[in-house]
Design a protein around this motif. Structure first.
Motif, mmCIF file in Angstrom:
data_model
loop_
_atom_site.group_PDB
_atom_site.id
_atom_site.type_symbol
_atom_site.label_atom_id
_atom_site.label_comp_id
_atom_site.label_asym_id
_atom_site.label_seq_id
_atom_site.Cartn_x
_atom_site.Cartn_y
_atom_site.Cartn_z
ATOM 1 N N ALA A 38 0.864 -1.180 0.000
ATOM 2 C CA ALA A 38 0.000 0.000 0.000
ATOM 3 C C ALA A 38 0.896 1.224 0.000
ATOM 4 N N ASP A 39 0.880 1.963 -1.052
ATOM 5 C CA ASP A 39 1.771 3.122 -1.131
ATOM 6 C C ASP A 39 1.025 4.408 -1.416
ATOM 7 N N GLY A 40 -0.292 4.362 -1.366
ATOM 8 C CA GLY A 40 -1.060 5.570 -1.564
ATOM 9 C C GLY A 40 -1.160 6.003 -3.005
ATOM 10 N N LYS A 41 -0.561 5.266 -3.919
ATOM 11 C CA LYS A 41 -0.592 5.699 -5.318
ATOM 12 C C LYS A 41 -1.720 5.033 -6.105
ATOM 13 N N ASP A 42 -1.952 3.759 -5.850
ATOM 14 C CA ASP A 42 -3.040 3.106 -6.586
ATOM 15 C C ASP A 42 -4.246 2.870 -5.690
ATOM 16 N N GLY A 43 -4.233 3.448 -4.512
ATOM 17 C CA GLY A 43 -5.400 3.363 -3.629
ATOM 18 C C GLY A 43 -5.524 2.064 -2.869
ATOM 19 N N THR A 44 -4.492 1.238 -2.890
ATOM 20 C CA THR A 44 -4.553 -0.035 -2.172
ATOM 21 C C THR A 44 -4.439 0.193 -0.668
ATOM 22 N N PHE A 45 -5.259 -0.506 0.073
ATOM 23 C CA PHE A 45 -5.115 -0.509 1.527
ATOM 24 C C PHE A 45 -4.279 -1.718 1.922
ATOM 25 N N PRO A 46 -3.538 -1.618 3.010
ATOM 26 C CA PRO A 46 -2.644 -2.716 3.358
ATOM 27 C C PRO A 46 -3.401 -3.900 3.943
ATOM 28 N N SER A 47 -2.807 -5.052 3.836
ATOM 29 C CA SER A 47 -3.330 -6.193 4.589
ATOM 30 C C SER A 47 -2.843 -6.029 6.029
ATOM 31 N N VAL B 205 1.079 -4.439 8.023
ATOM 32 C CA VAL B 205 1.251 -3.325 8.968
ATOM 33 C C VAL B 205 1.236 -3.801 10.428
ATOM 34 N N ASN C 132 4.523 10.847 6.588
ATOM 35 C CA ASN C 132 4.123 9.524 7.056
ATOM 36 C C ASN C 132 2.910 9.042 6.292
ATOM 37 N N VAL D 240 0.331 6.442 6.690
ATOM 38 C CA VAL D 240 -0.096 5.495 7.737
ATOM 39 C C VAL D 240 -0.541 4.167 7.158
ATOM 40 N N LEU D 241 -0.843 4.149 5.877
ATOM 41 C CA LEU D 241 -1.337 2.922 5.271
ATOM 42 C C LEU D 241 -0.240 2.128 4.567
#
Lengths: 217, 488
Positions: free
Chosen positions: A43-52, A56, A173, A175-176
């Motif tokens: 999840a890097d905030g670029k493609d809108g993916t939220f982390p598993s 995290v 930061n 957070v995701l």
């Protein structure tokens, strides 16, 4: 007004944190992050993916980096003039208290002056680095390019209004992201302070506002 | 009888206007509700008769009452008129009205402007906006519709909260309204009269060391009868956690309380606690906390009470597998649905019919949303056959609305209605689901009307202003059960 957690976050909190940090969980988590292959989709905030959850730390309230581990020195930071700075050089070769806070958490801002006064009195020359672990909102005010300058301006304001001596830094930061500074360091409550030895090893961790007393550092 | 020059001119103007209206054949231009007869869209929109939608414009600073059946704006009000510098109208709920064209009351919360949109701690922004709960009134009984402030509930009670407003139903109908706020982690219940009385207030605090959640009754000052939480007082963070931002570092005690949703048939309500992935169930007869549901998949049904001391209930929360955002009951009250998000994107479905909430169990999960879409808001229909959920997404994705069959708990339809979708709320006849999208407070923005039976998008209406919420004014207290009450 002190919150309830403020009341419990003095010595009792520190003993519990120290106890918690004796567990292997945080170390395993930190090693786990290092072990994520570069090709893994994060999840890097670029493609809108939220982390598993696994990416995290497995849950919401993860533990801070453990005593005995080395604080990473590649944390991206900017000074209060919004110029890129080198976190490693700020903490290298001297005992350092790194205080992570954010301007959005009043209790963490209020802690800065208390910390500075305590270190000046009982810190035996310990180096102090204040790091705002966030950038403030600029979505409608110039977009991402303004995030660092706007947050840096707020740092200058806090320094002036709280009559602080030390410079303050900004650590962007996400957070995701597993690579985000809060996830890497295990920060969920602010302020969180890490006492580092001269070689960068974490000697103590202080979560939440502290009623500092002689001997804490 | 003599007639003054002014009266003569007024009379002549009135006669002239009446004549002009007759020539145009489209009703009286001064009528408080436009008659669209002979207009091209008239036949199409008349099916939405009796649906008045309230649309608060978050960064626009105003609220408008939209008559879907024309469609036209009946009236609008800018909260700057109430003295708020840069008002951010946030969430909204309307009391029932048998004739919404004639009048109705509603509640509007607002919060100060903040991240991610502006730097709320910069000198330019830190004194702008405010936490507010207003009771508002729409009056359509005269020649000029208007919206006015009835009461500033924060001033009356001494507590200002800026997130969800939800109105009691079932056993709590026609009595209470609840307000909540995740920057202060407080909930306030008041009466619904024009001069509201404090009924009960809660505060939630997390102890990150003991991993315990404390939920306490808090009481107003005995001498003033008020709290001391007006404006920014009591704030743990200077901005509300953005959608999906529950992992953000915050005040160690912060739990991000979000809303209080009301059980439609039993005397219970739920305090939604985002950061802990929990919902505290409150007995609304005594206001005691009777259960703490832990809604994540893989978590127990609830976390047991560790101790109760005076008016504080302490629960040990050993781990939080995922945050949640919204949660609520379906119209029948048979199920409680909790939108787990970020770390688990699923919707936990509890059976909520037992009079002991400690016996409520998860019977299903709505799943399959992937890692880009978060279940967020929930909308109900009168017969409880379906529940609608907003699947919010970060840029560059739009997000979507989905319709879930409450027998199978499977997604049966979904729509990409536009970027940054928000709440769903049902028309008064139950035939249509309305939903808004806000374009991240600066881009595309509109109201979309879905046909509940055919799944067709019936209409898309241009509504500027980035609505974060909206509500169709319900017709009755029964209709309130599928309005902004049981779910948010």
């Amino acid at each position: 007004m002190k919150s309830k957690a403020t009341t419990v976050s003095g010595g009792l909190l520190k003993r519990r944190i120290a106890s918690a940090l004796c567990t292997a969980g945080p170390i395993i988590f930190a090693l786990g992050l290092l072990a994520i292959p570069a090709s893994t989709v994060l999840a890097d905030g670029k493609d809108g993916t939220f982390p598993s959850a696994e990416q995290v730390g497995g849950e919401v309230f993860i533990q801070p980096m453990a005593v005995g581990t080395k604080m990473p020195t590649d944390i991206e930071i900017y000074d209060s003039q919004a110029k890129k700075a080198d976190f490693g050089s700020l903490v290298a070769g001297k005992p350092t208290l790194v205080v992570f806070f954010i301007s959005a958490v009043p209790v963490s801002v209020a802690q800065l002056k208390k910390t500075e006064e305590f270190v000046d009195k009982y810190g035996h020359g310990t180096n102090v680095v204040f790091v705002n672990a966030d950038t403030m909102g600029t979505h409608l005010m110039g977009g991402p390019a303004q995030a660092i300058p706007s947050t840096a301006a707020t740092m200058r304001l806090i320094k002036k209004e709280h009559n602080l001596k030390r410079d303050m830094y900004v650590a962007p930061n996400d957070v995701l992201s597993p690579k985000g500074v809060s996830t890497r360091l295990g920060i969920r409550g602010l302020p969180t302070s890490f006492l580092l030895s001269a070689n960068g090893t974490i000697e103590k961790v202080f979560v939440g506002p502290q009623d500092w007393k002689k001997g804490d550092i | 009888m003599s007639i003054s020059r002014r009266q003569f001119i007024q009379g002549s103007l009135a006669a002239g206007m009446a004549g002009a209206a007759g020539v145009l054949g489209s009703g009286n231009a001064m009528a408080a509700r436009h008659d669209p007869i002979n207009e091209a869209q008239a036949d199409f929109f008349k099916k939405f008769d009796r649906n008045v939608v309230l649309l608060p414009s978050k960064y626009g600073g105003y609220v408008q009452a939209l008559d879907l059946a024309v469609p036209e704006t009946l009236a609008w009000y800018n909260y700057g008129l109430a003295g708020v510098n840069m008002p951010i109208p946030h969430h909204i709920a309307a009391l029932p009205s048998a004739d919404p064209y004639k009048g109705f009351d509603f509640y509007q919360t607002m919060q100060p402007p903040g991240t991610p949109y502006v730097n709320e701690n910069s000198p330019e922004w830190r004194d702008r906006g405010d936490f507010k709960m207003f009771k508002m009134r729409y009056d359509g009984s005269g020649k000029q519709n208007h919206i006015e402030v009835v009461s500033d509930i924060g001033v009356t009670t001494g507590m200002s909260l800026g997130v969800h407003a939800s109105i009691g139903v079932g056993e709590n109908a026609n009595k209470y309204v609840a307000f909540a706020d995740g920057q202060k982690d407080m909930v306030l219940i008041t009466t619904i009269d024009d001069n509201p009385k404090i009924v009960k207030a809660f505060r939630a605090d997390y102890d990150p060391v003991k991993r315990q959640l404390h939920i306490s009754h808090i009481f107003p000052d005995a001498t003033t009868g008020k709290f001391d939480y007006v404006g920014r007082k009591g704030m743990k963070t200077t901005h509300e956690a953005m959608l999906g931002e529950e992992l953000m570092p915050a005040d160690p005690t912060a739990v991000f309380v979000d809303a209080f949703t009301w059980h439609p048939t039993l005397p219970f309500g739920a305090i939604l606690i985002r950061r802990l992935g929990c919902c505290a169930i409150v007995d609304t007869r005594t206001w005691e906390v009777v259960a703490l549901l832990s809604t994540a998949k893989g978590a127990p049904e609830n976390f047991p009470l560790t101790r109760q001391q005076g008016f504080t209930w302490t629960f040990t929360v050993p781990s939080v597998l995922t945050p949640l955002h919204e949660a609520g009951f379906i119209t029948s009250g048979e199920y409680f649905c909790a939108c787990n998000n970020v770390l688990q994107n699923n919707i936990a479905i509890y059976r909520a019919t037992d009079e002991n909430p400690l016996k409520w169990k998860k019977e299903a999960f709505v799943e399959g949303f992937g890692d880009k879409y978060l279940p967020l808001h929930m909308g109900n229909v009168p017969d409880s056959r379906f529940a609608y959920f907003t699947m919010w997404a970060r840029k560059p994705n739009n997000g979507y609305i989905c319709k879930v069959d409450t027998k199978t708990w499977k997604v049966v339809a979904k729509w990409d209605t536009g970027p940054d979708p928000h709440t769903c709320d049902c028309s008064v006849d139950g035939k249509y689901m309305t939903t808004v999208y806000s374009g991240n407070q600066g881009g595309q923005s509109g109201l979309v009307i879905l046909n509940v039976e055919t799944d067709k998008i019936e209409a898309r209406i241009a509504v500027p202003g980035g609505m974060h919420d909206h509500v169709v004014v319900p017709e009755s207290w029964e209709g309130m059960k599928f309005s902004r009450s049981t779910s948010v």
